[in-house]
Design a protein around this motif. Sequence first.
Motif, PDB file in Angstrom:
ATOM      1  N   THR A 144     -24.389  27.019 -19.334  1.00 54.62           N
ATOM      2  CA  THR A 144     -24.095  25.850 -20.173  1.00 54.62           C
ATOM      3  C   THR A 144     -25.292  25.444 -21.015  1.00 54.62           C
ATOM      4  OG1 THR A 144     -24.745  24.390 -18.358  1.00 54.62           O
ATOM      5  CG2 THR A 144     -22.415  24.978 -18.509  1.00 54.62           C
TER       6      THR A 144
ATOM      7  N   LYS B 184     -17.976  36.198 -24.410  1.00 52.82           N
ATOM      8  CA  LYS B 184     -17.971  34.736 -24.439  1.00 52.82           C
ATOM      9  C   LYS B 184     -17.893  34.174 -23.027  1.00 52.82           C
ATOM     10  CE  LYS B 184     -18.091  33.773 -28.846  1.00 52.82           C
ATOM     11  NZ  LYS B 184     -19.162  32.962 -29.430  1.00 52.82           N
TER      12      LYS B 184
ATOM     13  N   GLY C  17     -28.013  25.152 -23.798  1.00 51.70           N
ATOM     14  CA  GLY C  17     -27.968  25.467 -25.219  1.00 51.70           C
ATOM     15  C   GLY C  17     -29.183  26.217 -25.712  1.00 51.70           C
ATOM     16  N   THR C  18     -30.248  26.273 -24.911  1.00 51.19           N
ATOM     17  CA  THR C  18     -31.489  26.939 -25.305  1.00 51.19           C
ATOM     18  C   THR C  18     -31.838  28.015 -24.284  1.00 51.19           C
ATOM     19  OG1 THR C  18     -32.326  24.936 -26.383  1.00 51.19           O
ATOM     20  CG2 THR C  18     -33.941  26.614 -25.781  1.00 51.19           C
ATOM     21  N   LEU C  19     -32.091  29.233 -24.779  1.00 53.68           N
ATOM     22  CA  LEU C  19     -32.519  30.347 -23.937  1.00 53.68           C
ATOM     23  C   LEU C  19     -33.990  30.618 -24.229  1.00 53.68           C
ATOM     24  CD1 LEU C  19     -29.533  32.817 -24.440  1.00 53.68           C
ATOM     25  CD2 LEU C  19     -29.856  31.187 -22.583  1.00 53.68           C
TER      26      LEU C  19
ATOM     27  N   PRO D 254     -29.984  22.554 -30.014  1.00 51.16           N
ATOM     28  CA  PRO D 254     -30.217  21.934 -28.703  1.00 51.16           C
ATOM     29  C   PRO D 254     -31.597  21.298 -28.545  1.00 51.16           C
ATOM     30  CG  PRO D 254     -29.092  24.021 -28.466  1.00 51.16           C
ATOM     31  CD  PRO D 254     -29.485  23.932 -29.907  1.00 51.16           C
TER      32      PRO D 254
ATOM     33  N   ASP E  35     -25.557  32.384 -31.590  1.00 52.00           N
ATOM     34  CA  ASP E  35     -24.728  31.495 -30.775  1.00 52.00           C
ATOM     35  C   ASP E  35     -25.534  30.450 -30.018  1.00 52.00           C
ATOM     36  OD1 ASP E  35     -22.264  32.812 -31.347  1.00 52.00           O
ATOM     37  OD2 ASP E  35     -22.878  34.429 -30.010  1.00 52.00           O
ATOM     38  N   ARG E  36     -26.783  30.778 -29.693  1.00 52.01           N
ATOM     39  CA  ARG E  36     -27.605  29.873 -28.897  1.00 52.01           C
ATOM     40  C   ARG E  36     -28.990  29.786 -29.519  1.00 52.01           C
ATOM     41  NH1 ARG E  36     -25.501  31.028 -23.652  1.00 52.01           N
ATOM     42  NH2 ARG E  36     -26.828  29.525 -22.599  1.00 52.01           N
ATOM     43  N   GLN E  37     -29.690  28.719 -29.241  1.00 54.09           N
ATOM     44  CA  GLN E  37     -31.086  28.630 -29.657  1.00 54.09           C
ATOM     45  C   GLN E  37     -31.909  29.516 -28.722  1.00 54.09           C
ATOM     46  OE1 GLN E  37     -33.175  24.944 -28.870  1.00 54.09           O
ATOM     47  NE2 GLN E  37     -34.135  25.009 -30.893  1.00 54.09           N
TER      48      GLN E  37
ATOM     49  N   SER F  29     -25.928  36.006 -20.935  1.00 59.76           N
ATOM     50  CA  SER F  29     -26.563  34.800 -21.479  1.00 59.76           C
ATOM     51  C   SER F  29     -25.567  33.729 -21.877  1.00 59.76           C
ATOM     52  CB  SER F  29     -27.423  35.170 -22.686  1.00 59.76           C
ATOM     53  OG  SER F  29     -26.607  35.685 -23.728  1.00 59.76           O
ATOM     54  N   GLN F  30     -24.379  34.128 -22.311  1.00 64.85           N
ATOM     55  CA  GLN F  30     -23.410  33.141 -22.788  1.00 64.85           C
ATOM     56  C   GLN F  30     -22.609  32.505 -21.660  1.00 64.85           C
ATOM     57  OE1 GLN F  30     -21.005  34.785 -25.880  1.00 64.85           O
ATOM     58  NE2 GLN F  30     -22.723  35.120 -27.255  1.00 64.85           N
TER      59      GLN F  30
END
Length: 566
Positions: free
Chosen positions: A449, A563, A451-453, A2, A480-482, A445-446
Amino acid sequence: MPLRHLSLRDFVIVPALELDLAAGFTALTGETGAGKSILIDALQLVLGARGEALWVREGQPRCEIGAEFDVPAAALPWLRDNGFDGEPDTLLLRRTIDTAGKSRAWINGSPATIGQLRELADWLVDIHGQHAWQSLTRPAAVRALLDAYAGADTTRLASDWQHWQQAESALTQARKAQDSLAQERERLLWQIGELDRLAPAQDEWDELNQRHARLSHAQALIDAAHAAASALEGGDGDGGALPALTQAQHALEAQRTIEPEFAELADMLEASAAQLRDAAHALHAYLRRAEPDPDQLAALDQRMGLWVGLARRYRRPPEDLPALLAGWRQDLARLDTAADLARLEQDAQSAHQACLRTARALSAQRAQAAPKLAAAVTAAMQTLGMQGGRFEVALAPLAEPAAHGLESVSFMVAAHAGSTPRAIDKVASGGELSRLALAIAVTTSQLGTAGTLVFDEVDAGVGGAVAATVGQLLRRLGQDRQVLCVTHLPQVAACADQHLMVSKQAEPGGATTSAVRPISGEARTHEIARMLGGERISDTTLAHAGELLQAPQAAPAAPRGRKARA
């Protein structure tokens, strides 16, 4: 990936920075005061946070922040609708702030508003700050989190509630205004009746004026027609234009065989004579039907007098009377609608029932999701040094329906086994609050929407084995996420897939600057050792640092979290 790249120019104590970001879990570490949170501040500013002159490095006219993202598919319609490149592969955000606090922004090279940056931020980055637990005490934030976990759409309820409130307001106003409505209606009926007797037609006033002008000058018009006819045809011994023209045409016609030029002139005179005969014929026709009509003139005077009288009474030009009558009729129709209490009561009741149906459906979703969220957060608490602790989602019915539903939502927590769950803001330990916020952030967290946490020292108050668990949780999220995390814990930093170190340097002249660089291998081992033992790094701390760095590689992959719903 992301967030690909972050660039800074003259931002606080950073002269220049070009930073490539990687996928997975990235840790940001450094000494106290080195500026670890500066990157987070810059990211928030390029995503629409409030900008001030204090962000500009001393002695410089402005600062500049740039960020490059992969374009989320969900953001493409928004980009098209707002005129930013219909199908871009890369999203480039740029913002400048000058020493006067003036801010400018661009999206993919096109000028943008700060509000547009904020709208995009929801698709790009989700930031959990050092005091993330504080948002868990705000009812709106708590409701939003539960509704997101439930996959509930609250926009329909907000719309239905607003419709109900508008219907109730219309009914209340109509009830209060019944007496004044009746008086206003009576006044309108009288005025409409008065104008109805006149029945002013559109454009009638202009027609009346034209007819009146003709009738009041009838004799002058007849005399003019007689004079014109005599001038054309002759009379009383005088020759007219038409006989003279005919005589001239005959004279030329007689010689046209000798002089060819006379033929064209004779034809012109013949055509002119024909037009004069037509004009004379029309004048005789006018004289046959034209005569003074005093009765019709008197009738016109009377009607025009009515127009003028009503126009003066209502202070309008006479030509405006038809529009005035139409406007009064529209006002009367609105009054009749406002006075229809039975219909307004039915509208309010229907809107209320629709709002209740939507609210009850939302309540059912919340009731189903609350225990699931509670169980998931409770499970995460057990791994964060809160063994035996319990998390609950409390739903309390409201006395009256609200725009957000039929119940209030609050989070309750028991930090230890055997204790009674209490409101989150009643939990005494700051470390427990931070760990609880982290447990909720990891669990939910998931759902977003973005893409970066980003986690900005959410591990405050955590240490020992719990710190290692936090690191493993963030590493799992990175699958799963950045994930970007500013941390002071070596156990957390050792779990990162990438490691960025923030350092400060004293420049000539006494200025302090900050720099960020990726580290690996021996440099990373030394940084972890510094975090473990301070500035004096021994063989023991280096060995311990090496063990910490090896531990994540040997640990089995943890199960994935819940999810997000589609």
